[in-house]
Design a protein around this motif. Structure first.
Motif, PDB file in Angstrom:
ATOM      1  N   SER A   1       0.708  -1.253  -0.098  1.00 39.34           N
ATOM      2  CA  SER A   1       0.037  -0.163   0.126  1.00 39.34           C
ATOM      3  C   SER A   1       0.912   1.296  -0.167  1.00 39.34           C
ATOM      4  O   SER A   1       2.203   1.155   0.119  1.00 39.34           O
ATOM      5  CB  SER A   1      -1.001  -0.080   1.117  1.00 39.34           C
ATOM      6  N   PHE A   2       0.313   2.436  -0.354  1.00 42.03           N
ATOM      7  CA  PHE A   2       1.097   3.569  -0.308  1.00 42.03           C
ATOM      8  C   PHE A   2       1.502   4.092   1.034  1.00 42.03           C
ATOM      9  O   PHE A   2       2.746   4.523   1.302  1.00 42.03           O
ATOM     10  CB  PHE A   2       0.281   4.707  -0.941  1.00 42.03           C
ATOM     11  N   ASP A   3       0.692   3.779   2.121  1.00 41.62           N
ATOM     12  CA  ASP A   3       1.209   3.972   3.412  1.00 41.62           C
ATOM     13  C   ASP A   3       2.336   2.962   3.828  1.00 41.62           C
ATOM     14  O   ASP A   3       3.320   3.345   4.741  1.00 41.62           O
ATOM     15  CB  ASP A   3       0.077   3.665   4.534  1.00 41.62           C
ATOM     16  N   GLU A   4       2.438   1.823   3.597  1.00 38.20           N
ATOM     17  CA  GLU A   4       3.557   0.908   3.518  1.00 38.20           C
ATOM     18  C   GLU A   4       4.817   1.431   2.816  1.00 38.20           C
ATOM     19  O   GLU A   4       5.916   1.327   3.304  1.00 38.20           O
ATOM     20  CB  GLU A   4       3.220  -0.727   3.309  1.00 38.20           C
TER      21      GLU A   4
ATOM     22  N   LEU B   1       5.260   4.541   2.351  1.00 38.69           N
ATOM     23  CA  LEU B   1       6.029   5.527   3.045  1.00 38.69           C
ATOM     24  C   LEU B   1       6.742   5.060   4.222  1.00 38.69           C
ATOM     25  O   LEU B   1       7.926   5.651   4.738  1.00 38.69           O
ATOM     26  CB  LEU B   1       4.981   6.570   3.411  1.00 38.69           C
ATOM     27  N   ALA B   2       6.287   4.011   4.953  1.00 40.56           N
ATOM     28  CA  ALA B   2       6.933   3.656   6.166  1.00 40.56           C
ATOM     29  C   ALA B   2       8.285   3.086   5.749  1.00 40.56           C
ATOM     30  O   ALA B   2       9.300   3.232   6.399  1.00 40.56           O
ATOM     31  CB  ALA B   2       6.000   2.467   6.698  1.00 40.56           C
TER      32      ALA B   2
ATOM     33  N   ASP C   1      10.613   5.873   5.171  1.00 45.24           N
ATOM     34  CA  ASP C   1      11.341   6.175   6.578  1.00 45.24           C
ATOM     35  C   ASP C   1      12.535   5.393   6.897  1.00 45.24           C
ATOM     36  O   ASP C   1      13.399   5.851   7.507  1.00 45.24           O
ATOM     37  CB  ASP C   1      10.148   6.233   7.623  1.00 45.24           C
TER      38      ASP C   1
ATOM     39  N   VAL D   1      -3.321   5.494  -5.677  1.00 44.56           N
ATOM     40  CA  VAL D   1      -4.121   6.009  -4.462  1.00 44.56           C
ATOM     41  C   VAL D   1      -5.441   6.380  -4.852  1.00 44.56           C
ATOM     42  O   VAL D   1      -6.395   6.227  -4.231  1.00 44.56           O
ATOM     43  CB  VAL D   1      -3.358   7.375  -4.091  1.00 44.56           C
TER      44      VAL D   1
ATOM     45  N   LYS E   1      -6.839  13.961  -1.834  1.00 47.05           N
ATOM     46  CA  LYS E   1      -6.185  13.085  -1.363  1.00 47.05           C
ATOM     47  C   LYS E   1      -4.614  12.450  -2.259  1.00 47.05           C
ATOM     48  O   LYS E   1      -3.765  12.400  -1.673  1.00 47.05           O
ATOM     49  CB  LYS E   1      -6.766  11.824  -0.877  1.00 47.05           C
TER      50      LYS E   1
ATOM     51  N   SER F   1      -0.973  12.929  -1.109  1.00 44.52           N
ATOM     52  CA  SER F   1       0.032  11.790  -1.071  1.00 44.52           C
ATOM     53  C   SER F   1       1.191  12.056  -1.858  1.00 44.52           C
ATOM     54  O   SER F   1       2.254  11.768  -1.269  1.00 44.52           O
ATOM     55  CB  SER F   1      -0.833  10.606  -1.500  1.00 44.52           C
TER      56      SER F   1
ATOM     57  N   LYS G   1       3.679  14.303  -0.231  1.00 40.78           N
ATOM     58  CA  LYS G   1       4.493  13.731   0.825  1.00 40.78           C
ATOM     59  C   LYS G   1       5.736  13.016   0.438  1.00 40.78           C
ATOM     60  O   LYS G   1       6.619  12.943   1.205  1.00 40.78           O
ATOM     61  CB  LYS G   1       3.790  12.715   1.382  1.00 40.78           C
TER      62      LYS G   1
END
Length: 414
Positions: A166-169, A171-172, A175, A205, A230, A234, A237
């Motif tokens: 996923s996009f959130d994964e 980004l993680a 990091d 997304v 959104k 995204s 970010k």
């Protein structure tokens, strides 16, 4: 070369000669070809077409012009100025449709009919190369401009075990790369690269429905929606994960950062694989690739074509038909794609020479529900340019998401 390959090559050449009317021992058909493939991987790829054309009785005259915009401008200036090349590269898009409308291109209907292009090529490509019932371009590859390429050693160093789903994964993972002391995201800060990065985020997304409502339908309600807001947020970010050397960087220099282990990941078209290949790196071992987040991620369809400027010279027309035949033949398609990083425009090819990323792309292309036309297939060059300006302005300036959304909506109105 084994007997089977020799037979296939001879058969392909015989077909090309039959279509163009070339006879043995005739003067070679000289073809002046304008293209923009100048990086290491690109040069190796275009050589496959040149060699095949020469073997088929032609004489390839290479006219490489660095930069896509510059190459297209050179071709158009020569066409308008009365000194047309035999063939010129454009993207699989609406870029060359003005030339069609002005009667400045020859068609290659004879080749298209003989080779049964209508039954072989994907519909999105046919829609781009065909106008008014005629075929005006020979497609040479299918590129997906939104692949994610990453250094496997760098991912391992950062403790990243697998592809993000996923996009959130994602980004993680960026990091984790930042904490590992490498450039998380290798980005060439040029407007076209910022735009394809945006489109990669948009497709994943926003999803296919929103993507098509915006780019195909130019739906004002969709552009002004919270879902599109959104997408913009995204995208911005990602700015936290590029390095200070990003602005103005060429795409292949960004790829080189991943190859050297100085950066973790790059979002780029599958032509980047040509650079990994030239550096003797192997997909699955030295670098990884994934076309989006999860097993149902959209697959953006893009690519390149060669158009054939108007001429009444009989030999020039024969050369154009020979080029169109050779470039789209199964043997040349596989040889080219293996060097270029693309996938062939036809499915009836031997995939053994292709890497695992290409094989994944070919498998995905069999599922039409995952195919999304790239924006250049849906928008005029002027519209695409205006939206690219909006995106690069948003990326590089301290502009709010709301203001970017308004600017995008305004540009989409034309």
């Amino acid at each position: 070369m084994n007997s089977k390959k020799q037979w296939a090559l001879k058969s392909g050449i015989a077909l090309a000669l039959a279509i163009t009317g070339v006879i043995a021992h005739a003067e070679p058909l000289q073809a002046n070809v304008i293209h923009w493939w100048t990086s290491g991987g690109e040069s190796a790829a275009i050589r496959q077409f040149a060699d095949a054309y020469n073997q088929a009785g032609g004489q390839w005259v290479d006219n490489a012009v660095a930069g896509a915009d510059q190459a297209r401008a050179t071709a158009i200036n020569r066409i308008v100025g009365g000194d047309p090349p035999t063939a010129a590269q454009f993207n699989t898009s609406k870029q060359f449709h003005d030339l069609i409308d002005q009667g400045l291109l020859n068609n290659v209907d004879a080749v298209a009919t003989k080779e049964n292009w209508a039954a072989i090529f994907p519909q999105s490509i046919l829609d781009s190369i065909k106008a008014n019932g005629h075929y005006y371009a020979a497609p040479v590859d299918i590129h997906m401009p939104a692949w994610f390429f990453y250094s496997k050693p760098v991912f391992a160093k950062a403790g990243i075990a697998g592809d993000p789903k996923s996009f959130d994964e994602f980004l993680a993972d960026l990091d984790k790369l930042k904490k590992a002391g490498v450039i998380p995201l290798a980005l060439g800060g040029q407007p076209w690269q910022e735009k394809i990065t945006f489109d990669a985020v948009f497709a994943d997304v926003g999803g296919p429905d929103l993507y098509l409502k915006v780019y195909r339908d130019r739906d004002a309600k969709a552009v002004n929606s919270d879902a599109f807001k959104k997408v913009l947020a995204s995208y911005k970010k990602l700015h936290d994960y590029v390095d200070q050397g990003s602005p103005g960087r060429n795409w292949n220099d960004a790829t080189a950062l991943v190859i050297a282990g100085k950066a973790g990941v790059q979002i780029m078209g599958d032509w980047a694989k040509g650079e990994f290949s030239a550096a003797k790196q192997t997909p699955g071992k030295d670098f990884g690739c994934f076309p989006g987040f999860g097993p149902r991620s959209p697959y953006l369809v893009a690519g390149d074509v060669f158009v054939f400027p108007k001429t009444d010279n009989a030999n020039a027309i024969k050369a154009q038909n020979l080029l169109a035949t050779i470039m789209t033949s199964p043997q040349a398609q596989v040889a080219f794609s293996a060097k270029k990083g693309s996938i062939p425009i036809r499915p009836d090819v031997d995939m053994n020479q292709l890497d695992i990323c290409a094989k994944e792309g070919i498998a995905i292309m069999k599922d039409k529900s995952r195919q999304l036309p790239n924006p250049e297939m849906l928008l005029s060059p002027d519209m695409q340019g205006a939206l690219t300006d909006v995106i690069t302005n948003f990326w590089n300036k301290n502009q709010s998401v709301d203001d970017a959304q308004k600017a995008f909506a305004s540009a989409l109105k034309g």
